[in-house]
Design a protein around this motif. Structure first.
Motif, PDB file in Angstrom:
ATOM      1  N   TYR A   3       0.829  -1.207   0.000  1.00 38.24           N
ATOM      2  CA  TYR A   3       0.000   0.000   0.000  1.00 38.24           C
ATOM      3  C   TYR A   3       0.861   1.253   0.000  1.00 38.24           C
ATOM      4  O   TYR A   3       1.825   1.368   0.763  1.00 38.24           O
ATOM      5  CB  TYR A   3      -0.911   0.025   1.229  1.00 38.24           C
ATOM      6  CG  TYR A   3      -1.779   1.251   1.293  1.00 38.24           C
ATOM      7  CD1 TYR A   3      -2.985   1.300   0.603  1.00 38.24           C
ATOM      8  CD2 TYR A   3      -1.384   2.368   2.031  1.00 38.24           C
ATOM      9  CE1 TYR A   3      -3.790   2.435   0.652  1.00 38.24           C
ATOM     10  CE2 TYR A   3      -2.175   3.507   2.081  1.00 38.24           C
ATOM     11  CZ  TYR A   3      -3.371   3.528   1.385  1.00 38.24           C
ATOM     12  OH  TYR A   3      -4.150   4.656   1.423  1.00 38.24           O
ATOM     13  N   THR A   4       0.519   2.202  -0.866  1.00 38.37           N
ATOM     14  CA  THR A   4       1.085   3.547  -0.819  1.00 38.37           C
ATOM     15  C   THR A   4      -0.054   4.534  -1.076  1.00 38.37           C
ATOM     16  O   THR A   4      -1.031   4.215  -1.756  1.00 38.37           O
ATOM     17  CB  THR A   4       2.181   3.770  -1.872  1.00 38.37           C
ATOM     18  OG1 THR A   4       1.600   3.752  -3.191  1.00 38.37           O
ATOM     19  CG2 THR A   4       3.267   2.706  -1.790  1.00 38.37           C
ATOM     20  N   GLU A   5       0.085   5.730  -0.522  1.00 34.91           N
ATOM     21  CA  GLU A   5      -0.927   6.762  -0.733  1.00 34.91           C
ATOM     22  C   GLU A   5      -1.026   7.117  -2.213  1.00 34.91           C
ATOM     23  O   GLU A   5      -2.111   7.406  -2.731  1.00 34.91           O
ATOM     24  CB  GLU A   5      -0.579   8.003   0.087  1.00 34.91           C
ATOM     25  CG  GLU A   5      -0.646   7.799   1.592  1.00 34.91           C
ATOM     26  CD  GLU A   5      -2.061   7.562   2.088  1.00 34.91           C
ATOM     27  OE1 GLU A   5      -3.013   7.914   1.353  1.00 34.91           O
ATOM     28  OE2 GLU A   5      -2.227   7.043   3.211  1.00 34.91           O
ATOM     29  N   GLU A   6       0.109   7.097  -2.889  1.00 36.72           N
ATOM     30  CA  GLU A   6       0.120   7.420  -4.316  1.00 36.72           C
ATOM     31  C   GLU A   6      -0.732   6.433  -5.107  1.00 36.72           C
ATOM     32  O   GLU A   6      -1.536   6.826  -5.954  1.00 36.72           O
ATOM     33  CB  GLU A   6       1.560   7.410  -4.833  1.00 36.72           C
ATOM     34  CG  GLU A   6       1.679   7.763  -6.318  1.00 36.72           C
ATOM     35  CD  GLU A   6       3.118   7.702  -6.806  1.00 36.72           C
ATOM     36  OE1 GLU A   6       3.346   8.099  -7.956  1.00 36.72           O
ATOM     37  OE2 GLU A   6       3.997   7.247  -6.045  1.00 36.72           O
ATOM     38  N   ASP A  33      -4.543   6.759  -4.650  1.00 36.39           N
ATOM     39  CA  ASP A  33      -5.209   7.824  -5.409  1.00 36.39           C
ATOM     40  C   ASP A  33      -5.765   7.313  -6.733  1.00 36.39           C
ATOM     41  O   ASP A  33      -6.711   7.900  -7.281  1.00 36.39           O
ATOM     42  CB  ASP A  33      -4.224   8.967  -5.695  1.00 36.39           C
ATOM     43  CG  ASP A  33      -3.896   9.777  -4.449  1.00 36.39           C
ATOM     44  OD1 ASP A  33      -4.688   9.731  -3.489  1.00 36.39           O
ATOM     45  OD2 ASP A  33      -2.846  10.443  -4.437  1.00 36.39           O
ATOM     46  N   ASN A  59      -8.525   1.484   1.418  1.00 40.68           N
ATOM     47  CA  ASN A  59      -9.155   2.666   0.860  1.00 40.68           C
ATOM     48  C   ASN A  59     -10.537   2.337   0.283  1.00 40.68           C
ATOM     49  O   ASN A  59     -10.994   2.942  -0.632  1.00 40.68           O
ATOM     50  CB  ASN A  59      -8.280   3.306  -0.222  1.00 40.68           C
ATOM     51  CG  ASN A  59      -8.123   2.445  -1.444  1.00 40.68           C
ATOM     52  OD1 ASN A  59      -8.326   1.233  -1.410  1.00 40.68           O
ATOM     53  ND2 ASN A  59      -7.754   3.043  -2.563  1.00 40.68           N
TER      54      ASN A  59
END
Length: 309
Positions: A125-128, A131, A309
């Motif tokens: 998982y990454t925030e990028e 998105d 998310n």
């Protein structure tokens, strides 16, 4: 967080082909898992064994790079296999309304463009990424190790790494780089020397051998495969990372399937998550990960409460 490692024997028996990976999953570059090859020669289908003869199935197209053993790779019969592949096949065995097709291509871009429905590529998982993609529930977790020269004293902590003045080569934006940047911000008196590059495993490991850098931090099962493959046994060794450091670097070191961030992706994720919960509860995730890795790397139950998310 000591792990028993039986992977090399498993891979040798599986007839492993060469693996290459420019940083992946839970501890590598943010664009990891993408493959420039758009070859689809090695494709496979997984059809539900429980489906009835009536009713038309919806085709779900999955995509993987197919070049990261033991997670996904092409065997001697030109078939995709590996722990991630077996897990996604079992997911859709439990979803008789779908017919799964798996191909090799650029996984991230393929899902982003709508050409594929689900990416199966050891993604962390990454925030990028969040998105642009929906994340499933996790289907496995990982552990990491220090890669050092054989004659080097094993590292004991990140403070030890910093105080030795060691250089570590990392991709900008990778999970490991992000964590070590945070370490440097929080520890001005114990700065870690990060060398940024896009080099792959083999180049980075050779840099440790020749003294250009001093250490790598990588996924344990991958290391077990790559050191023999690169002919670096006897020159480099994988040393255990203590639990506190592991938790700091990768607090949720899980891997996920990725879906398009749209209505169709949300619906497919809901069905996949239902199957993953069942596989966690009945021990299937434990069984598959243990078969390939020699240790149970199914995620903790707490991670099945909600998707990232």
């Amino acid at each position: 967080m000591k792990k028993t490692k039986k992977l090399w024997a498993v891979l040798a028996a599986a007839g492993l082909v060469a693996a290459s990976f420019a940083g992946c999953g839970s501890n590598a570059a943010a664009n990891a898992g993408s493959s420039s090859s758009d070859s689809k020669a090695a494709s496979t289908e997984a059809k539900s064994s429980s489906a009835t003869d009536s009713g038309e199935k919806k085709v779900v197209k999955a995509v993987t790079s197919g070049t990261l053993a033991p997670y996904f790779y092409v065997n001697d019969d030109n078939e995709l296999t590996g722990v991630d592949i077996d897990i996604v096949k079992e997911v859709f065995n439990r979803l008789p309304q779908y017919e799964l097709q798996i191909e090799q291509a650029d996984a991230l871009q393929g899902v982003l463009s709508g050409q594929y429905d689900i990416a199966v590529n050891n993604y962390g998982y990454t925030e990028e990424r969040a998105d642009s993609y929906y994340f499933s529930l996790p289907y496995k977790t990982s552990f990491n190790e220090y890669i050092q020269r054989t004659d080097d004293e094993p590292l004991t902590s990140l403070e030890d790494l910093a105080d030795r003045g060691y250089k570590i080569e990392l991709g900008a934006g990778s999970l490991t780089a992000n964590a070590l940047e945070k370490w440097n911000a929080d520890n001005p008196d114990h700065q870690i020397n990060i060398v940024y590059s896009n080099a792959g495993f083999q180049v980075r490991y050779q840099h440790i051998v020749d003294g250009t850098t001093d250490v790598a931090i990588d996924d344990g099962p991958i290391i077990d495969n790559l050191l023999p493959q690169f002919g670096l046994e006897g020159q480099l060794v994988a040393n255990e990372i203590d639990a506190e450091t592991e938790d700091f670097l990768f607090p949720q070191n899980n891997t996920y399937f990725l879906f398009g961030k749209n209505e169709e992706g949300a619906a497919l994720r809901e069905d996949v998550d239902k199957a993953l919960k069942e596989m966690k509860e009945d021990g299937t995730l434990s069984k598959i990960t243990t078969e390939y890795l020699g240790v149970d790397t199914s995620p903790d139950e707490k991670y099945f409460e909600e998707t990232p998310n």
